[in-house]
Design a protein around this motif. Structure first.
Motif, PDB file in Angstrom:
ATOM      1  N   ARG A 119       0.839  -1.191   0.000  1.00 45.26           N
ATOM      2  CA  ARG A 119       0.000   0.000   0.000  1.00 45.26           C
ATOM      3  C   ARG A 119       0.872   1.238   0.000  1.00 45.26           C
ATOM      4  O   ARG A 119       2.020   1.210   0.457  1.00 45.26           O
ATOM      5  CB  ARG A 119      -0.949   0.009   1.191  1.00 45.26           C
ATOM      6  CG  ARG A 119      -0.274   0.100   2.545  1.00 45.26           C
ATOM      7  CD  ARG A 119      -1.307  -0.075   3.651  1.00 45.26           C
ATOM      8  NE  ARG A 119      -0.716   0.050   4.973  1.00 45.26           N
ATOM      9  CZ  ARG A 119      -1.383  -0.198   6.102  1.00 45.26           C
ATOM     10  NH1 ARG A 119      -2.672  -0.575   6.069  1.00 45.26           N
ATOM     11  NH2 ARG A 119      -0.784  -0.057   7.268  1.00 45.26           N
ATOM     12  N   VAL A 129       2.365  -5.104   3.009  1.00 47.72           N
ATOM     13  CA  VAL A 129       1.193  -5.403   3.823  1.00 47.72           C
ATOM     14  C   VAL A 129       1.130  -6.901   4.146  1.00 47.72           C
ATOM     15  O   VAL A 129       1.061  -7.283   5.306  1.00 47.72           O
ATOM     16  CB  VAL A 129      -0.102  -4.980   3.103  1.00 47.72           C
ATOM     17  CG1 VAL A 129      -1.327  -5.412   3.900  1.00 47.72           C
ATOM     18  CG2 VAL A 129      -0.115  -3.473   2.868  1.00 47.72           C
ATOM     19  N   SER A 166       1.743  -4.066  11.431  1.00 44.25           N
ATOM     20  CA  SER A 166       0.657  -3.098  11.533  1.00 44.25           C
ATOM     21  C   SER A 166      -0.710  -3.670  11.156  1.00 44.25           C
ATOM     22  O   SER A 166      -1.740  -3.093  11.507  1.00 44.25           O
ATOM     23  CB  SER A 166       0.961  -1.883  10.651  1.00 44.25           C
ATOM     24  OG  SER A 166       1.113  -2.286   9.294  1.00 44.25           O
ATOM     25  N   VAL A 167      -0.717  -4.799  10.439  1.00 46.91           N
ATOM     26  CA  VAL A 167      -1.997  -5.371  10.010  1.00 46.91           C
ATOM     27  C   VAL A 167      -2.234  -6.757  10.580  1.00 46.91           C
ATOM     28  O   VAL A 167      -3.319  -7.329  10.389  1.00 46.91           O
ATOM     29  CB  VAL A 167      -2.094  -5.426   8.468  1.00 46.91           C
ATOM     30  CG1 VAL A 167      -1.836  -4.058   7.863  1.00 46.91           C
ATOM     31  CG2 VAL A 167      -1.142  -6.470   7.887  1.00 46.91           C
ATOM     32  N   PHE A 219      -5.851  -8.252   9.102  1.00 48.66           N
ATOM     33  CA  PHE A 219      -5.905  -8.575   7.680  1.00 48.66           C
ATOM     34  C   PHE A 219      -5.591 -10.056   7.478  1.00 48.66           C
ATOM     35  O   PHE A 219      -4.780 -10.631   8.198  1.00 48.66           O
ATOM     36  CB  PHE A 219      -4.885  -7.760   6.888  1.00 48.66           C
ATOM     37  CG  PHE A 219      -5.184  -6.290   6.788  1.00 48.66           C
ATOM     38  CD1 PHE A 219      -6.164  -5.681   7.551  1.00 48.66           C
ATOM     39  CD2 PHE A 219      -4.458  -5.497   5.903  1.00 48.66           C
ATOM     40  CE1 PHE A 219      -6.431  -4.326   7.452  1.00 48.66           C
ATOM     41  CE2 PHE A 219      -4.703  -4.146   5.781  1.00 48.66           C
ATOM     42  CZ  PHE A 219      -5.690  -3.554   6.568  1.00 48.66           C
ATOM     43  N   MET A 274      -9.770  -7.350   4.937  1.00 46.90           N
ATOM     44  CA  MET A 274      -9.325  -6.326   5.871  1.00 46.90           C
ATOM     45  C   MET A 274     -10.442  -6.037   6.860  1.00 46.90           C
ATOM     46  O   MET A 274     -11.520  -5.574   6.466  1.00 46.90           O
ATOM     47  CB  MET A 274      -8.942  -5.054   5.112  1.00 46.90           C
ATOM     48  CG  MET A 274      -7.907  -5.295   4.015  1.00 46.90           C
ATOM     49  SD  MET A 274      -7.362  -3.776   3.210  1.00 46.90           S
ATOM     50  CE  MET A 274      -8.873  -3.258   2.426  1.00 46.90           C
ATOM     51  N   LEU A 328     -10.837  -1.834  10.163  1.00 44.52           N
ATOM     52  CA  LEU A 328     -10.052  -0.834   9.438  1.00 44.52           C
ATOM     53  C   LEU A 328      -9.900   0.448  10.237  1.00 44.52           C
ATOM     54  O   LEU A 328     -10.799   0.858  10.981  1.00 44.52           O
ATOM     55  CB  LEU A 328     -10.693  -0.553   8.089  1.00 44.52           C
ATOM     56  CG  LEU A 328     -10.437  -1.631   7.026  1.00 44.52           C
ATOM     57  CD1 LEU A 328     -11.423  -1.519   5.881  1.00 44.52           C
ATOM     58  CD2 LEU A 328      -9.006  -1.535   6.521  1.00 44.52           C
ATOM     59  N   LYS A 329      -8.739   1.075  10.069  1.00 41.77           N
ATOM     60  CA  LYS A 329      -8.395   2.318  10.757  1.00 41.77           C
ATOM     61  C   LYS A 329      -8.129   3.400   9.718  1.00 41.77           C
ATOM     62  O   LYS A 329      -7.738   3.090   8.586  1.00 41.77           O
ATOM     63  CB  LYS A 329      -7.147   2.107  11.609  1.00 41.77           C
ATOM     64  CG  LYS A 329      -7.237   0.962  12.599  1.00 41.77           C
ATOM     65  CD  LYS A 329      -5.904   0.767  13.297  1.00 41.77           C
ATOM     66  CE  LYS A 329      -5.960  -0.395  14.278  1.00 41.77           C
ATOM     67  NZ  LYS A 329      -4.650  -0.618  14.956  1.00 41.77           N
ATOM     68  N   GLU A 356      -5.603   5.132   9.378  1.00 45.87           N
ATOM     69  CA  GLU A 356      -4.219   4.996   8.901  1.00 45.87           C
ATOM     70  C   GLU A 356      -4.045   3.887   7.879  1.00 45.87           C
ATOM     71  O   GLU A 356      -2.965   3.735   7.302  1.00 45.87           O
ATOM     72  CB  GLU A 356      -3.246   4.787  10.074  1.00 45.87           C
ATOM     73  CG  GLU A 356      -3.642   3.698  11.034  1.00 45.87           C
ATOM     74  CD  GLU A 356      -4.365   4.236  12.261  1.00 45.87           C
ATOM     75  OE1 GLU A 356      -5.251   5.115  12.096  1.00 45.87           O
ATOM     76  OE2 GLU A 356      -4.063   3.765  13.364  1.00 45.87           O
ATOM     77  N   ASP A 357      -5.088   3.100   7.627  1.00 44.83           N
ATOM     78  CA  ASP A 357      -5.041   2.113   6.557  1.00 44.83           C
ATOM     79  C   ASP A 357      -5.361   2.732   5.198  1.00 44.83           C
ATOM     80  O   ASP A 357      -5.258   2.059   4.168  1.00 44.83           O
ATOM     81  CB  ASP A 357      -6.037   0.979   6.829  1.00 44.83           C
ATOM     82  CG  ASP A 357      -5.681   0.154   8.046  1.00 44.83           C
ATOM     83  OD1 ASP A 357      -6.597  -0.188   8.821  1.00 44.83           O
ATOM     84  OD2 ASP A 357      -4.485  -0.147   8.217  1.00 44.83           O
ATOM     85  N   TYR A 390      -3.874   0.387  -2.677  1.00 45.97           N
ATOM     86  CA  TYR A 390      -3.398  -0.969  -2.426  1.00 45.97           C
ATOM     87  C   TYR A 390      -3.056  -1.638  -3.746  1.00 45.97           C
ATOM     88  O   TYR A 390      -3.845  -1.580  -4.702  1.00 45.97           O
ATOM     89  CB  TYR A 390      -4.454  -1.764  -1.676  1.00 45.97           C
ATOM     90  CG  TYR A 390      -4.519  -1.435  -0.208  1.00 45.97           C
ATOM     91  CD1 TYR A 390      -5.025  -0.214   0.225  1.00 45.97           C
ATOM     92  CD2 TYR A 390      -4.036  -2.324   0.755  1.00 45.97           C
ATOM     93  CE1 TYR A 390      -5.055   0.113   1.566  1.00 45.97           C
ATOM     94  CE2 TYR A 390      -4.077  -2.004   2.101  1.00 45.97           C
ATOM     95  CZ  TYR A 390      -4.585  -0.786   2.503  1.00 45.97           C
ATOM     96  OH  TYR A 390      -4.612  -0.465   3.827  1.00 45.97           O
TER      97      TYR A 390
END
Length: 122
Positions: free
Chosen positions: A38, A48, A63-64, A68, A83, A86-87, A89-90, A94
């Protein structure tokens, strides 16, 4: 030549889920690994997740991890990225890509899709 086409991006709210799909076609030869990356505006492309096409081994960025899930459908020649939670910051474009063995280095992946945008609002 390998063709990769991503789909499934969109605008969602924080906490929602989204499923991305990457359709693979062409001569992949021994490129056994599909990766998801991403890139947010003004930032470098980041790893990712990745999955080996034959054995199903997976690897995730910290971070995922836990949110994910990457999976493959050999019959359909697709690789999906589920996913959850989700935040904001995501939020990023992609991309799926192929390479020879699992690695987090974008430079090791030699075919890329055009990308699909994921936007997570707070």
């Amino acid at each position: 030549q390998v063709q990769l086409v991503e789909s499934g991006g969109g605008l969602v709210q924080a906490g929602d889920s989204l499923r991305l799909s990457c359709a693979v076609s062409g001569r992949t030869y021994s490129r056994n690994v599909m990766g998801w990356f991403r890139q947010a505006p003004g930032k470098e492309r980041e790893f990712v997740a990745a999955i080996s096409w034959s054995g199903g081994s997976t690897y995730y960025a910290e971070s995922v991890k836990g949110r994910f899930t990457v999976s493959r459908d050999s019959a359909k020649n697709t690789v999906d990225l589920q996913m959850n939670s989700l935040k904001p910051e995501d939020t990023a474009a992609y991309y799926c890509a192929v390479t020879w063995s699992i690695t987090v280095l974008a430079s090791a992946y030699d075919y890329w899709g055009q990308g699909t945008q994921v936007t997570v609002s707070s």
